[in-house]
Design an enzyme around this catalytic site. Structure first.
Site, short mmCIF file in Angstrom:
data_model
loop_
_atom_site.label_atom_id
_atom_site.label_comp_id
_atom_site.label_asym_id
_atom_site.label_seq_id
_atom_site.Cartn_x
_atom_site.Cartn_y
_atom_site.Cartn_z
N GLY A 132 4.15 11.54 -42.76
CA GLY A 132 4.71 11.69 -41.43
C GLY A 132 5.02 10.35 -40.77
O GLY A 132 6.02 10.21 -40.06
N THR A 133 4.17 9.37 -40.99
CA THR A 133 4.39 8.05 -40.37
C THR A 133 5.72 7.46 -40.81
O THR A 133 6.52 7.02 -39.98
CB THR A 133 3.23 7.10 -40.77
OG1 THR A 133 2.01 7.68 -40.29
CG2 THR A 133 3.42 5.72 -40.19
N ASN B 299 -0.94 16.30 -31.24
CA ASN B 299 -2.02 16.32 -32.24
C ASN B 299 -3.40 16.27 -31.62
O ASN B 299 -4.37 16.60 -32.29
CB ASN B 299 -1.85 15.15 -33.23
CG ASN B 299 -1.57 13.84 -32.55
OD1 ASN B 299 -0.62 13.73 -31.75
ND2 ASN B 299 -2.39 12.85 -32.81
N GLN C 106 2.12 18.70 -36.79
CA GLN C 106 0.97 19.57 -36.47
C GLN C 106 1.34 21.05 -36.50
O GLN C 106 0.46 21.90 -36.48
CB GLN C 106 0.42 19.20 -35.09
CG GLN C 106 -0.27 17.85 -35.05
CD GLN C 106 -1.61 17.86 -35.76
OE1 GLN C 106 -2.26 18.90 -35.89
NE2 GLN C 106 -2.03 16.71 -36.25
N ALA D 126 2.46 16.78 -45.75
CA ALA D 126 1.74 17.75 -46.58
C ALA D 126 0.26 17.84 -46.28
O ALA D 126 -0.35 18.89 -46.36
CB ALA D 126 1.94 17.39 -48.06
N HIS D 127 -0.36 16.70 -45.91
CA HIS D 127 -1.83 16.69 -45.91
C HIS D 127 -2.44 17.43 -44.72
O HIS D 127 -3.66 17.63 -44.70
CB HIS D 127 -2.38 15.27 -46.04
CG HIS D 127 -2.21 14.41 -44.84
ND1 HIS D 127 -3.17 14.34 -43.86
CD2 HIS D 127 -1.22 13.59 -44.47
CE1 HIS D 127 -2.75 13.47 -42.94
NE2 HIS D 127 -1.57 13.02 -43.27
N CYS E 152 -10.07 4.40 -34.84
CA CYS E 152 -11.16 3.55 -34.38
C CYS E 152 -11.20 2.29 -35.23
O CYS E 152 -11.15 2.35 -36.44
CB CYS E 152 -12.42 4.39 -34.57
SG CYS E 152 -13.93 3.58 -34.33
C1 PLP Z 1 1.67 14.44 -34.81
C2 PLP Z 1 1.53 13.54 -35.99
N1 PLP Z 1 2.59 12.83 -36.40
C3 PLP Z 1 2.52 12.00 -37.45
C4 PLP Z 1 1.35 11.86 -38.16
C5 PLP Z 1 1.32 10.92 -39.32
O1 PLP Z 1 1.41 11.62 -40.53
P1 PLP Z 1 0.91 10.94 -41.91
O2 PLP Z 1 -0.58 10.88 -41.81
O3 PLP Z 1 1.41 11.87 -42.97
O4 PLP Z 1 1.54 9.59 -42.00
C6 PLP Z 1 0.22 12.58 -37.78
C7 PLP Z 1 -1.05 12.42 -38.51
O5 PLP Z 1 -2.12 12.47 -37.98
C8 PLP Z 1 0.30 13.45 -36.65
O6 PLP Z 1 -0.75 14.16 -36.25
#
Ligand code: PLP
Length: 372
Positions: free
Chosen positions: A55-56, A137, A165, A186-187, A311
């Site tokens: 997602g990042t 999230n 989410q 996916a995770h 953290c």
């Molecule tokens: C709303 C949201 N966007 C993006 C991410 C990032 O996803 P990833 O961990 O797959 O990089 C998260 C992960 O916690 C998330 O909760």
């Protein structure tokens, strides 16, 4: 994924049989994920899924890749995930104007602010991209993305949503949302860590962030990963099968945790409780308690929760989400969050509430004088 690992899958871009077999695995996964997100997969107007590392990366690709092709500001909600917030902060440091949409006390993004920015866009102060997450999230609060997309469409402005989410928690319908791009990973649905994706509406252009390969039309080059793609597909299929009953199970456990904790612990506060929320998230605060001390104590009891944001070396920043909701400082300082899944059991929930009931009075009594 174990089965796929036994299949001698080669590089999906290779022309030989092992490569062609790997290509089929990747493309079947791409197609299944798109279908389970209600994106269009047939006909001339098919939507596109670019696999990323998660997602990042998908959020970074959306923010930089979509805004790069047009002039103007980037508009995001104040409660986005850091992968969006820090991307736009970086874009701002390179001279890109950025606007943050406020949220109300219930954690919902304020669309009046978007409307006035879009009107200014119409009058010659351009907006390149709007990005509003589909659900937060930390609080789980659902955001008015469909309405925002309608507004953006009227003004001809691109809109992206982070649906990380939402996938596998409630129905996710890319076509009805009518956004231009959507992030998934996916995770969060028991799939493998290390794969996510950016779904692009048919015809939407994105500038690549990586260079040096022709894979995925050169928009996200690099050898694709069949085993991760297959794992993502499997996770999406299981998470979206019987979605309603899975969501009901999760909500039952979340509500039990919320109600039991309320019954046993005085003075707790649930953030976003008055808004429609995802079924698995509980952002709960114990005024008079230091959230990190609580997290540590719960961890020692084998119970996992999170504080506002990641953290580092024992100190965490307070939650930008609770701050944006203008909640009292005592609530923000004492806020933690729990996530349940379909695998969470009633006894785990009851034990958690009981443990909170033991810990909170002690932590309130021993709180540092700086909090008093
Ligand atoms: C709303 C949201 N966007 C993006 C991410 C990032 O996803 P990833 O961990 O797959 O990089 C998260 C992960 O916690 C998330 O909760």
């Amino acid at each position: 994924m174990h089965d796929l690992m036994q299949m001698r899958l080669a590089n999906p871009s290779s022309q030989h049989a092992d490569g062609r077999r790997a290509r089929r695995v990747v493309e079947q996964a791409r197609d299944a994920i798109l279908r389970h997100c209600s994106a269009r997969t047939v006909g001339m107007e098919s939507d596109q899924l670019l696999f990323t590392s998660g997602g990042t990366e998908a959020n970074n690709l959306a923010i930089f890749g979509l805004s790069q092709l047009q002039p103007g500001a980037i508009v995001v909600s104040a409660i986005e995930h850091p992968s969006v917030l820090e991307s736009v902060t970086h874009a701002a440091s390179q001279g890109r104007p950025v606007h943050f949409l406020p949220v109300d006390q219930n954690g919902v993004t304020c669309l009046e602010s978007l409307q006035s920015l879009l009107e200014r866009h119409h009058q010659g102060t351009p907006i390149a991209l709007v990005s509003i997450m589909l659900a937060n999230n930390e609080t789980g609060v659902l955001q008015p993305v469909q309405e925002a997309a309608r507004m953006c469409r009227r003004f001809g402005v691109l809109i992206h949503t982070d649906a990380v989410q939402v996938l596998g928690k409630i129905e996710l319908d890319f076509a009805s949302l009518d956004v231009d791009a959507m992030t998934v990973t996916a995770h969060k649905i028991h799939g493998p860590v290390g794969i996510g994706g950016l779904i692009l509406r048919h015809g939407i252009q994105v500038a690549p962030r990586f260079f040096g390969g022709f894979q995925q039309l050169g928009l996200r080059p690099g050898t694709e990963m069949p085993v991760l793609a297959g794992g993502f597909e499997e996770a999406v299929v299981s998470a979206t099968t019987d979605l309603e009953s899975r969501a009901k199970t999760m909500q039952g456990m979340r509500d039990l945790l919320q109600n039991e904790t309320r019954r046993l612990v005085d003075g707790c506060f649930v953030a976003g409780e008055l808004s429609p929320r995802l079924p698995h998230t509980l952002s709960i605060s114990f005024p008079g308690v230091e959230r990190q001390a609580l997290q540590l104590a719960l961890d020692m009891a084998g119970i996992a929760c999170s504080t506002g944001s990641a953290c580092a070396s024992g100190s965490s920043q307070s939650s930008h989400v609770l701050e944006a909701m203008h909640l009292p400082q005592e609530v923000i300082k004492g806020g933690i969050r729990f996530g349940v899944s379909v695998e969470t059991t009633e006894s785990e929930v009851v034990v958690t509430a009981e443990r909170l009931a033991q810990l909170i009075p002690k932590l309130r009594q021993n709180r540092p004088s700086s909090m008093a």
